[in-house]
Design a protein around this motif. Sequence first.
Motif, short mmCIF file in Angstrom:
data_model
loop_
_atom_site.label_atom_id
_atom_site.label_comp_id
_atom_site.label_asym_id
_atom_site.label_seq_id
_atom_site.Cartn_x
_atom_site.Cartn_y
_atom_site.Cartn_z
N SER A 229 29.00 89.56 12.03
CA SER A 229 30.31 88.97 12.34
C SER A 229 31.43 89.73 11.64
O SER A 229 32.54 89.85 12.15
CB SER A 229 30.34 87.49 11.97
N ASP A 234 38.57 92.04 13.96
CA ASP A 234 39.61 92.92 14.53
C ASP A 234 39.07 93.88 15.58
O ASP A 234 39.64 94.96 15.78
CB ASP A 234 40.32 93.72 13.42
N GLN A 235 38.00 93.49 16.27
CA GLN A 235 37.49 94.29 17.39
C GLN A 235 37.97 93.66 18.70
O GLN A 235 37.46 92.62 19.12
CB GLN A 235 35.95 94.35 17.37
N PRO A 236 38.98 94.25 19.34
CA PRO A 236 39.59 93.62 20.53
C PRO A 236 38.67 93.51 21.73
O PRO A 236 38.88 92.68 22.60
CB PRO A 236 40.78 94.55 20.84
N TYR A 239 36.77 89.77 21.82
CA TYR A 239 37.70 88.76 21.32
C TYR A 239 38.34 88.04 22.49
O TYR A 239 38.71 88.70 23.46
CB TYR A 239 38.78 89.41 20.44
N PRO A 240 38.42 86.70 22.43
CA PRO A 240 38.00 85.82 21.35
C PRO A 240 36.47 85.77 21.21
O PRO A 240 35.76 86.23 22.11
CB PRO A 240 38.57 84.46 21.77
N PRO A 241 35.97 85.20 20.12
CA PRO A 241 34.53 85.21 19.86
C PRO A 241 33.67 84.62 20.97
O PRO A 241 32.50 84.99 21.09
CB PRO A 241 34.41 84.37 18.57
N LYS A 243 33.40 85.37 23.77
CA LYS A 243 32.90 86.44 24.62
C LYS A 243 31.46 86.82 24.30
O LYS A 243 30.77 87.42 25.13
CB LYS A 243 33.81 87.68 24.51
N SER A 289 38.47 82.90 15.46
CA SER A 289 38.49 84.30 15.02
C SER A 289 37.17 84.67 14.36
O SER A 289 36.47 83.82 13.81
CB SER A 289 39.64 84.54 14.04
N TRP A 290 36.87 85.98 14.38
CA TRP A 290 35.64 86.46 13.74
C TRP A 290 35.74 86.34 12.22
O TRP A 290 34.73 86.14 11.55
CB TRP A 290 35.37 87.91 14.15
#
Length: 330
Positions: A229, A234-236, A239-241, A243, A289-290
């Motif tokens: 995680s 900050d990995q677009p 995102y959102p998680p 996905k 958020s991650w």
Amino acid sequence: MRKMNPPGDVGDGIQKSDAPILPPNHRFMEPEKVVKSVTDMAIWEKSEAYMEYTGFISTLNEAVKGKPNSVDCKVSESVKNIVGMLEKINNLIDECPPIAQPQRFGNAAFKDWLNKVKNNSSQYLQKALDPKIHSAVPEIKIYLEESFGNSTRIDYGTGHEMSFVMFLCCLYKIGCLKDEDNVATVTLIFNKYLEISRRLQQTYRMEPAGSHGVWSLDDYQFVPFIWGSSQLVDQPRIYPPVKFLEDEIVDKYAEEYMFLSCIKYIKEVKKGPFAEHSNQLWSISAVGSWSKINQGLIKMYKKEVLAKFPVIQHVFFGSLLPIRRFSIQK
């Protein structure tokens, strides 16, 4: 002695030190199980081993933040040697094929495989480590041998995973691995360990050790969800998680991100709706958020794994991860 970060929230940072890892007169010892009852848990939670272990988790967690498995990082000879050693352990599976037996789970050939690992562990470690630190082998080999499962029950769980992370922590304490190896320790060494663990589970149909069923995070692993995680912060692209529940995303990025490789593995070995067989992970997907997921998983790990007597009663303590009370002034 090299200091790991004390336990805390993600973001503690990675400590740098040019001081000697161990004093020249350090005496290694064969580690032992010390936590014998529930009341002993208080000793563990205030111990130097607990502080070292949780600090180590946090340090590597910070090191891989936002970094995929393919990130360009330093790969030292020590890292290559440890990965090479794990590949030898992996190859031993070919020498111990499953035997024909009536029961569905727990193929007895796993016992033969683990015996081969134990018979060769000292030799493997001596070849992987600098001769100057060979005196550590009798202590650290126990953690390696305990990393793959129990030969009596033919099961595997978070306690075995914990033993491997302790093995990695010991490699840092004896100076085999250094701060510059932090990223490669996760993306190369730990990933190789995961590969072997999954192969063992599938080859020998190992049962989960102490599984909580659908209410557990996963039947077998926990740490790759923490470090995985962190990789996704900050990995677009993911995102959102939520996905991470999409098959297309999982298939596309499983090799790049440890968290997604865990999801892919779960989907391969479990049948039915994800929300039913992996309820905890399904719930996590709703977090915004991650970074929050990552921080929450560290807290969950301390509560659901490190604070559980059935796990900690099997943990070994020695000179590198001692049960003695942690003291700030060392």
